[in-house]
Design a protein around this motif. Structure first.
Motif, PDB file in Angstrom:
ATOM      1  N   SER A   9     -35.457  39.232  22.746  1.00  9.57           N
ATOM      2  CA  SER A   9     -35.046  38.792  24.045  1.00  9.57           C
ATOM      3  C   SER A   9     -34.615  39.450  25.236  1.00  9.57           C
ATOM      4  CB  SER A   9     -33.595  38.067  23.392  1.00  9.57           C
ATOM      5  OG  SER A   9     -32.681  38.893  22.969  1.00  9.57           O
TER       6      SER A   9
ATOM      7  N   VAL B  77     -35.393  41.950  28.125  1.00  8.90           N
ATOM      8  CA  VAL B  77     -36.568  42.205  29.121  1.00  8.90           C
ATOM      9  C   VAL B  77     -36.845  43.826  29.136  1.00  8.90           C
ATOM     10  CG1 VAL B  77     -37.055  42.269  31.828  1.00  8.90           C
ATOM     11  CG2 VAL B  77     -35.500  40.191  30.541  1.00  8.90           C
TER      12      VAL B  77
ATOM     13  N   TYR C  20     -41.536  39.551  28.751  1.00 11.08           N
ATOM     14  CA  TYR C  20     -40.491  38.556  27.915  1.00 11.08           C
ATOM     15  C   TYR C  20     -40.731  37.325  28.542  1.00 11.08           C
ATOM     16  CZ  TYR C  20     -36.112  36.087  27.250  1.00 11.08           C
ATOM     17  OH  TYR C  20     -35.276  35.165  26.831  1.00 11.08           O
TER      18      TYR C  20
ATOM     19  N   LYS D 259     -27.388  44.782  26.524  1.00  9.76           N
ATOM     20  CA  LYS D 259     -27.505  43.692  27.613  1.00  9.76           C
ATOM     21  C   LYS D 259     -26.217  44.155  28.814  1.00  9.76           C
ATOM     22  CE  LYS D 259     -30.634  41.395  25.766  1.00  9.76           C
ATOM     23  NZ  LYS D 259     -30.528  39.928  25.217  1.00  9.76           N
ATOM     24  N   LEU D 260     -26.497  43.787  29.984  1.00  6.87           N
ATOM     25  CA  LEU D 260     -25.452  44.225  30.803  1.00  6.87           C
ATOM     26  C   LEU D 260     -24.072  44.324  30.557  1.00  6.87           C
ATOM     27  CD1 LEU D 260     -25.143  45.571  33.819  1.00  6.87           C
ATOM     28  CD2 LEU D 260     -24.812  43.214  34.656  1.00  6.87           C
TER      29      LEU D 260
ATOM     30  N   VAL E  57     -26.457  50.854  37.249  1.00  3.86           N
ATOM     31  CA  VAL E  57     -26.896  49.459  37.865  1.00  3.86           C
ATOM     32  C   VAL E  57     -28.267  49.878  38.486  1.00  3.86           C
ATOM     33  CG1 VAL E  57     -26.154  48.142  39.762  1.00  3.86           C
ATOM     34  CG2 VAL E  57     -24.337  49.118  38.324  1.00  3.86           C
TER      35      VAL E  57
ATOM     36  N   ASN F 229     -29.394  42.468  42.567  1.00  7.90           N
ATOM     37  CA  ASN F 229     -30.188  41.479  41.964  1.00  7.90           C
ATOM     38  C   ASN F 229     -29.026  40.230  41.197  1.00  7.90           C
ATOM     39  OD1 ASN F 229     -31.458  44.090  41.953  1.00  7.90           O
ATOM     40  ND2 ASN F 229     -33.163  42.612  41.181  1.00  7.90           N
TER      41      ASN F 229
ATOM     42  N   TRP G  33     -24.500  33.171  35.207  1.00  2.00           N
ATOM     43  CA  TRP G  33     -23.765  33.623  34.145  1.00  2.00           C
ATOM     44  C   TRP G  33     -22.955  32.331  33.373  1.00  2.00           C
ATOM     45  CZ3 TRP G  33     -24.926  38.268  31.882  1.00  2.00           C
ATOM     46  CH2 TRP G  33     -25.332  39.097  32.797  1.00  2.00           C
TER      47      TRP G  33
ATOM     48  N   ASN H 166     -25.356  41.660  40.420  1.00  2.00           N
ATOM     49  CA  ASN H 166     -25.018  42.743  39.327  1.00  2.00           C
ATOM     50  C   ASN H 166     -23.827  43.463  39.665  1.00  2.00           C
ATOM     51  OD1 ASN H 166     -27.071  41.400  37.841  1.00  2.00           O
ATOM     52  ND2 ASN H 166     -28.387  43.089  38.321  1.00  2.00           N
TER      53      ASN H 166
ATOM     54  N   ARG I 100     -35.185  48.432  37.360  1.00  2.74           N
ATOM     55  CA  ARG I 100     -36.319  47.813  36.195  1.00  2.74           C
ATOM     56  C   ARG I 100     -37.569  47.432  36.997  1.00  2.74           C
ATOM     57  NH1 ARG I 100     -33.917  42.394  33.580  1.00  2.74           N
ATOM     58  NH2 ARG I 100     -33.205  43.997  32.078  1.00  2.74           N
TER      59      ARG I 100
ATOM     60  N   HIS J  17     -38.176  43.758  38.725  1.00  4.50           N
ATOM     61  CA  HIS J  17     -37.167  43.340  38.530  1.00  4.50           C
ATOM     62  C   HIS J  17     -36.899  42.082  39.484  1.00  4.50           C
ATOM     63  CE1 HIS J  17     -32.299  44.425  38.380  1.00  4.50           C
ATOM     64  NE2 HIS J  17     -32.667  43.224  37.819  1.00  4.50           N
TER      65      HIS J  17
ATOM     66  N   TYR K 128     -31.956  34.735  40.150  1.00  8.14           N
ATOM     67  CA  TYR K 128     -31.883  33.398  39.274  1.00  8.14           C
ATOM     68  C   TYR K 128     -30.951  32.552  39.617  1.00  8.14           C
ATOM     69  CZ  TYR K 128     -34.726  36.598  36.183  1.00  8.14           C
ATOM     70  OH  TYR K 128     -35.679  37.233  35.357  1.00  8.14           O
TER      71      TYR K 128
END
Ligand code: NAD
Ligand code: DAU
Length: 378
Positions: free
Chosen positions: A87, A89, A162, A201-202, A218, A224, A228, A261, A293, A296, A300
């Motif tokens: 799961s 990325v 992913y 994860k973050l 970051v 980005n 959530w 983020n 990333r 990246h 979303y």
């Protein structure tokens, strides 16, 4: 009974604990967890229901279709809720093969097992059976700032190994419904956070690094955007789709909580400043912009109008309330944290962040001085 694949992972374990806990979902129906216990799977995530007579566990790889079929025949569940996946990325960028194996081949093996099992059912048992596939908003690709959010009809455009592997698994699920009339349901959810999330994860990574005086990494410019959703709200949505979703349909799930983020990281710092004040000023001093990333996705956003209108699901937590619950949980869970941060975890952090995380609070801190628009430090 129901089967839950990946039920020792972050979301799967929250789902199982909610399912079996009086006062939460408490459906009084047994669960068989199928999980191979990768680095991300952990039986301690199920500690709250250890010993519950409704909890069964099988350590199995979902790619082993004949083992899964044997379990289906033995226990005759009314549903398979399929969480098991690779799961993360960043791990898919460094090592995509395991993502193709588990997410594509594993889902294929499960679908084949379910197809064989359903062919042996008849009457009410056959009508009741469901295969619910848990997927992600990442299959839709990346949005720019003024694009409308992803809907269920947005074309797939996955950008990471992913996301591509999850997209392939979604297509297989769709095809098994269309071709073999397998009674499938698919959910595509945005970023989850909450108790038991593996600290790569973050959100959990930032909480733990903050408390340890390490850099809060970051990626890129921190702008980005992710949407959530508190994990308990995701689990409630899955239960809703399982009970009332229309066969063959997909349902988007999200929290309508879009945040860049850097805002997420700052919100964590503000809460920690209140709950565990830091000597020498805010935890935000530890924020460090690091290399982005590769590939990246910029933004979303999820239109979850379909599940709201058709099935009446709504999230109950705001980002503020969910984040506070999450941080409270991490602050109270030192044993769990120590257990999951094995040597392998440390190897991953070193590989992904290198020297950045070795830095001390005093040595790293700069973003406050530069403001939110500051660029990458690398
Ligand atoms: P996770 O990585 O925390 O847990 C995955 C679980 O699957 C682990 O328990 C692991 O041991 C198990 N697993 C992995 N490979 C396996 C295999 N071959 N056979 C059997 N078990 C195996 O993942 P998560 O964050 O809980 O995500 C669960 C599902 O939800 C995934 O399908 C993911 O794509 C999806 N999803 C996650 C998020 C999120 O924000 N975390 C959002 C949307 C959708
Ligand atoms: O959108 C749903 C997806 O959310 C799920 O399908 C995935 O399984 C889940 O891992 C999550 O993927 P992300 O890549 O969005 O999650 P992650 O926590 O890794 O990163 C969230 C954002 O924060 C992303 O834009 C990358 C950024 N980030 C992440 C880490 C680990 C950082 O800036 N620094 C970091 O150290």
């Amino acid at each position: 009974m129901i089967f839950v694949t990946g039920g020792a992972g972050f979301i799967g374990a929250n789902f199982v604990v909610d399912w079996l806990t009086p006062g939460r979902a408490a459906l009084d129906e047994p669960v068989l967890v199928i999980d191979s216990l990768t680095y991300a799977g952990n039986l301690a995530n199920l500690a709250a229901v250890r010993g519950h007579c409704g909890l069964l566990f099988e350590r199995r790889d979902i790619c082993d279709g004949s083992a899964v079929l044997a379990l289906l025949r033995r226990h005759r569940p009314r549903a398979v809720v399929h969480f098991a996946a690779e799961s993360h990325v960043d791990r898919s960028i460094l090592g995509p093969a395991e993502f193709v194996r588990t997410n594509i081949e594993g889902t294929f093996a499960l679908l084949e097992a379910a197809r064989a099992f359903v062919a042996e059912l008849c009457g009410a048992e056959r009508d009741a059976f469901r295969f619910l596939h848990v997927s992600t908003d990442e299959v839709y690709g990346s949005l720019s700032a003024d694009d409308p959010p992803f809907s269920e009809t947005t074309a797939y455009a996955p950008n990471s190994p992913y996301a591509a592997s999850k997209a392939a698994s979604d297509h297989l699920v769709r095809a098994y419904h269309h071709t073999y009339a397998l009674p499938t349901l698919t959910t595509n959810c945005s970023n989850n956070y909450g108790p038991f999330q593996f600290p790569e994860k973050l959100i959990p990574l930032v909480v733990l690094h903050a408390l340890e005086g390490k850099a809060l990494p970051v990626y890129g410019d921190g702008q980005n955007v992710r949407d959530w959703l508190y994990v308990g709200d995701h689990c409630a949505a899955i239960r809703t789709v399982l009970e009332r979703g229309r066969l063959g349909q997909t349902y988007n799930i999200g929290g309508r909580q879009e945040l860049p983020n850097i805002a997420v990281v700052r919100a964590i710092c503000v809460l920690l400043d209140e709950l565990r004040p830091r000597r020498g000023g805010s935890y935000a001093q530890q924020i460090t912009f690091v290399k982005d990333r590769p590939g990246h996705d910029r933004r979303y956003a999820i239109d979850c109008g379909k599940i709201e209108r058709e099935l009446g699901w709504l999230p109950t937590e705001s980002f503020d309330s969910g984040l506070r619950k999450t941080i409270d949980w991490y602050l109270a869970s030192a044993d769990w944290i120590a257990q999951v941060r094995s040597g392998k975890y440390r190897d991953w952090i070193e590989l992904q962040y290198g020297a950045h995380v070795a830095s001390t609070a005093e040595g790293t801190a700069q973003v406050l001085a530069r403001g939110e628009k500051g660029g990458s430090e690398q």
